[in-house]
Design a protein around this motif. Structure first.
Motif, PDB file in Angstrom:
ATOM      1  N   GLU A  56      -0.056   5.392   4.390  1.00 10.91           N
ATOM      2  CA  GLU A  56      -1.187   4.326   4.902  1.00 10.91           C
ATOM      3  C   GLU A  56      -0.528   3.881   5.905  1.00 10.91           C
ATOM      4  N   LEU A  57       0.731   3.563   6.166  1.00 11.50           N
ATOM      5  CA  LEU A  57       1.303   2.369   7.122  1.00 11.50           C
ATOM      6  C   LEU A  57       1.483   2.870   8.314  1.00 11.50           C
ATOM      7  N   THR A  58       1.268   1.982   9.325  1.00  5.59           N
ATOM      8  CA  THR A  58       1.201   2.158  10.737  1.00  5.59           C
ATOM      9  C   THR A  58       2.224   1.354  11.570  1.00  5.59           C
ATOM     10  N   TYR A  85       8.950  -6.863   2.424  1.00  4.25           N
ATOM     11  CA  TYR A  85       7.561  -6.723   2.440  1.00  4.25           C
ATOM     12  C   TYR A  85       6.959  -8.395   2.394  1.00  4.25           C
ATOM     13  N   GLU A 138       0.448  -6.041   4.846  1.00  7.99           N
ATOM     14  CA  GLU A 138      -0.465  -5.048   4.528  1.00  7.99           C
ATOM     15  C   GLU A 138      -0.123  -3.847   5.028  1.00  7.99           C
ATOM     16  N   THR A 139      -0.806  -3.189   5.672  1.00  7.60           N
ATOM     17  CA  THR A 139      -0.553  -1.576   6.183  1.00  7.60           C
ATOM     18  C   THR A 139       0.417  -1.433   7.587  1.00  7.60           C
ATOM     19  N   LYS A 140       0.677  -2.689   8.186  1.00  8.24           N
ATOM     20  CA  LYS A 140       1.392  -2.706   9.269  1.00  8.24           C
ATOM     21  C   LYS A 140       3.047  -2.784   9.064  1.00  8.24           C
ATOM     22  N   PRO A 150       0.897  -1.075   0.070  1.00 10.00           N
ATOM     23  CA  PRO A 150      -0.027  -0.030   0.089  1.00 10.00           C
ATOM     24  C   PRO A 150       0.808   1.423   0.040  1.00 10.00           C
ATOM     25  N   GLN A 210       6.987  -5.255   6.554  1.00  4.51           N
ATOM     26  CA  GLN A 210       5.674  -4.621   6.359  1.00  4.51           C
ATOM     27  C   GLN A 210       4.728  -6.008   6.052  1.00  4.51           C
TER      28      GLN A 210
END
Length: 285
Positions: free
Chosen positions: A12-14, A71, A31-33, A8, A29
């Protein structure tokens, strides 16, 4: 690693709470984590990561905050459970410690994929407490299983997970639960994003009610003097309201039944065998 799934956008990454360590040198990474952990620790626990991380870092390798970046095409939830199980000893303890189905499945999927044997074995023991291999185990399951909490999609996920991780001893009770506790439509269309393949739909005796209904229809037709050899032609079988998996099983069974009837026709009418009758025909003609 498999990177077919595009990551992503960066905005959007957290960072994942509890799995971001500033003094560690590898960023993962899913998904978005984002996860920042020790490269050496991960390589030591997982042979798969060990092989991957032992390769020299190319000059043009993707970096993040000065750290090598990897990733993974896995779900963020599974990776979170997996990393916590490795890093925090109290997060995923052995039976009879309490846990949850989500944690078990996440740890099992990832520990199987990344070859962390101690976690894989621990997850399988937890899962097996819900899907036992003995009648006594079934009778005492709700006492022995410390994570017992059924949801409709759990049975399908357990079947898929057993196939994926070669835990085939899980299947008998998982199939039993799916057959006795799920609606036919749920097994066909799937639940919670989990859909069985055709083989396991048939193993679940999918469409059993419909098949029994059509067999009763066939018996009624037979009793109404319709020739048994003519019950259900190709068009009839094609139009039966059952799933493709069951239809593919019904066709050869139907044909075998017709062939069996044909083979037994001489005996039914107290005649010589087909072989003898054919010899008579050849001799006469």
């Amino acid at each position: 690693m498999d990177t077919e799934i595009p990551p992503p956008p960066v905005e959007e990454l957290t960072r994942t709470e509890g799995l971001w360590f500033e003094d560690c040198g590898l960023i993962i990474q899913a998904e978005t984590k984002l996860f920042r952990i020790s490269r050496d620790f991960l390589a030591m626990r997982s042979p798969v990561f060990g092989d991957m991380l032992s390769m020299p870092i190319p000059e043009n390798a993707e970096m993040m905050e000065g750290c090598p970046f990897v990733y993974l095409p896995d779900s963020a939830k599974d990776i979170t459970h997996f990393l916590k199980a490795m890093i925090y000893s109290e997060f995923f303890e052995s039976v009879p410690a309490k846990t949850s189905f989500d944690i078990i499945t996440g740890v099992l999927r990832m520990s199987h994929k990344y070859e962390v044997d101690v976690l894989r074995k621990r997850a399988l023991i937890h899962l097996s407490s819900r899907y036992p291999t003995t009648l006594h185990g079934w009778d005492t399951m709700q006492l022995a299983c410390t994570w017992y909490h059924d949801t409709p999609s759990q049975y399908l996920e357990a079947i898929l997970l057993a196939r994926q991780t070669s835990a085939l001893w899980i299947l008998p009770i998982a199939f039993y639960c799916a057959c006795t506790r799920l609606d036919l439509e749920d097994i066909i269309t799937g639940l919670g994003g989990h859909t069985l393949d055709a083989q396991d739909m048939v193993a679940c005796k999918l469409c059993a009610g419909k098949r029994l209904e059509h067999r009763r229809d066939a018996e009624d037709w037979r009793n109404s003097h319709i020739s048994p050899l003519d019950i259900w032609d190709e068009d009839d079988l094609h139009n039966l309201p059952v799933c493709d998996a069951c239809r593919s099983q019904m066709k050869p069974v139907h044909q075998l039944a017709r062939e069996s009837l044909w083979d037994h026709l001489p005996a039914i009418f107290h005649l010589p065998s087909w072989e003898e009758l054919v010899q008579m025909k050849v001799k006469a003609l």
